[in-house]
Design a protein around this motif. Structure first.
Motif, short mmCIF file in Angstrom:
data_model
loop_
_atom_site.label_atom_id
_atom_site.label_comp_id
_atom_site.label_asym_id
_atom_site.label_seq_id
_atom_site.Cartn_x
_atom_site.Cartn_y
_atom_site.Cartn_z
N GLU A 145 4.13 -1.81 14.93
CA GLU A 145 3.29 -2.83 14.29
C GLU A 145 2.78 -2.44 12.91
OE1 GLU A 145 0.29 -3.31 17.43
OE2 GLU A 145 1.81 -4.04 18.85
N PHE A 146 2.56 -1.30 12.85
CA PHE A 146 1.85 -0.62 11.57
C PHE A 146 3.14 -0.84 10.55
CE2 PHE A 146 1.37 2.83 8.56
CZ PHE A 146 0.14 2.87 8.11
N ALA A 147 4.46 -0.59 10.83
CA ALA A 147 5.48 -0.48 9.80
C ALA A 147 5.56 -2.12 9.43
CB ALA A 147 6.66 -0.13 10.68
N GLY A 148 5.39 -2.92 10.23
CA GLY A 148 5.81 -4.28 9.85
C GLY A 148 4.48 -5.03 9.10
N LYS A 149 3.36 -4.95 9.65
CA LYS A 149 1.96 -5.44 9.16
C LYS A 149 1.47 -4.78 8.08
CE LYS A 149 0.68 -7.41 13.66
NZ LYS A 149 -0.34 -7.32 14.63
N VAL A 150 1.48 -3.25 8.09
CA VAL A 150 0.81 -2.90 6.91
C VAL A 150 1.92 -2.32 5.84
CG1 VAL A 150 -0.41 -0.76 6.20
CG2 VAL A 150 -1.20 -2.01 8.14
N LEU A 151 2.90 -1.74 6.27
CA LEU A 151 4.06 -1.27 5.23
C LEU A 151 4.95 -2.42 4.91
CD1 LEU A 151 4.85 2.25 6.85
CD2 LEU A 151 3.37 1.69 5.21
N LYS A 152 5.05 -3.39 5.75
CA LYS A 152 5.79 -4.55 5.31
C LYS A 152 7.42 -4.22 5.30
CE LYS A 152 2.22 -6.88 4.30
NZ LYS A 152 1.48 -7.65 5.28
#
Length: 182
Positions: A121-128
């Protein structure tokens, strides 16, 4: 070295934080467990000083270079470290590699799945990031099962010079990208 101060992945039972020099005993224990050596690597850490050098030279160096790495994952309730989870950039891989390892006493409670899902989730939402990969030892059924449960798909095997072994290779893509909605 400059390290990211946040944000970090987040989930219900676990807290993510940067490794610190105070984690030497934890790293020494984790990296000397039989399954860690069998399925991940033998870093030949014999003392807390060895672990401290690993933290400085490898773990924190990844964060300084890429702004991500393997976070220490701890129980929110107690602050006890249960393992590490995060992203590793490898020269031989096209996409960032999701990695995780838990102390034996914390396995079988859903912590690996929870931590890995938080990193996705972090990779997708924050790191794009839209695509990640993961590698496992071919006989590491438990890790393979976690990857499949969180949406990774098997994509053959690769021989990686960096780890000196052939690994099962998995790929994860954000679903809306696959459907042409991105």
């Amino acid at each position: 070295m400059s390290f990211p101060l946040g944000p970090f992945p987040a989930c219900e039972r676990l807290r993510f934080r940067l490794p610190s020099t105070n984690d030497a005993a934890f790293y020494l224990k984790l990296m000397n467990e039989p399954d860690y050596i069998r399925f991940i690597a033998n870093h030949d850490l014999k003392t807390e000083e060895d672990a401290l050098q690993y933290i400085k030279g490898k773990s924190l160096a990844r964060f300084a270079q890429h702004k991500v790495g393997l976070w220490v994952v701890e129980l929110k309730e107690t602050g006890d470290p249960v393992g590490v989870c995060g992203l590793v950039f490898r020269k031989e891989l096209e996409h960032p590699d999701l990695g995780y390892a838990l102390l034996e006493k914390y396995r079988g409670r859903g912590f690996a799945r929870e931590a890995a899902t938080a990193v996705l989730e972090f990779a997708g939402k924050v790191l794009k990031l839209r695509t990640l990969c993961a590698i496992t030892a071919p006989d590491n059924a438990a890790s393979s099962n976690v990857l499949k449960k969180i949406g990774f798909e098997a994509d053959g095997q690769l021989h990686l010079t960096e780890i000196g072994a052939t690994a099962d290779y998995y790929v994860w893509k954000l679903r809306y990208v696959e459907k042409g909605l991105a």
